[in-house]
Enzyme design. Structure first.
Site, short mmCIF file in Angstrom:
data_model
loop_
_atom_site.label_atom_id
_atom_site.label_comp_id
_atom_site.label_asym_id
_atom_site.label_seq_id
_atom_site.Cartn_x
_atom_site.Cartn_y
_atom_site.Cartn_z
N LEU A 139 6.93 -4.30 -9.31
CA LEU A 139 7.65 -4.60 -7.49
C LEU A 139 7.51 -3.63 -6.76
CD1 LEU A 139 11.46 -5.31 -9.50
CD2 LEU A 139 9.69 -6.98 -9.34
N HIS A 140 7.34 -2.05 -7.23
CA HIS A 140 6.32 -1.96 -5.82
C HIS A 140 7.42 -1.88 -4.87
CE1 HIS A 140 2.89 -4.84 -7.54
NE2 HIS A 140 2.85 -2.99 -7.75
N CYS A 141 8.62 -1.65 -5.31
CA CYS A 141 9.51 -1.24 -4.49
C CYS A 141 10.26 -2.20 -3.11
CB CYS A 141 9.98 0.36 -3.53
SG CYS A 141 8.73 1.39 -4.30
N SER A 142 9.85 -3.19 -4.15
CA SER A 142 9.95 -4.25 -2.77
C SER A 142 10.76 -5.68 -3.72
CB SER A 142 8.59 -5.09 -2.09
OG SER A 142 9.27 -5.54 -1.35
#
Length: 108
Positions: free
Chosen positions: A64-67
């Site tokens: 999710l790449h912090c998003s």
């Protein structure tokens, strides 16, 4: 450096766009983008794809790449996010070609 990264990213995008079962996230090829390609697969789960690439020496980032809200709007949240590839300015052209060949092999 930026021009070289853009060239490598363009080559990666062009090669990935022709592969079945992949959806490239983000702006289209003709639009400006950072030297970053995010994608999802309809053929293979992203964790399996990332592992297959890693076993062949290709480093990626998956998740999710912090998003998570961005992934919700892109429709990739339920898939666990996206797989990211990011060529650097010193990435050899042969590495882009090798990456595309591995994608072809894994998706076949």
């Amino acid at each position: 450096i930026a021009r070289r990264e853009a060239e490598l990213c363009q080559a990666l995008l062009e090669g990935l766009e022709g592969l079945p079962g992949l959806r490239i996230l983000g702006p289209g090829r003709a639009r400006p983008r950072a030297a970053l390609v995010s994608l999802v697969s309809d053929i293979i789960p992203l964790d399996e794809l990332a592992l297959a690439l890693d076993r062949r020496g290709i480093a990626t980032r998956m998740g999710l790449h912090c998003s998570p809200l961005a992934h919700r709007s892109l429709g990739s949240l339920a898939r666990g996010g996206a797989l990211r590839l990011s060529p650097g300015p010193f990435t050899p052209d042969k590495d882009i070609q090798a990456t595309l060949e591995v994608f072809q092999e894994v998706l076949a």
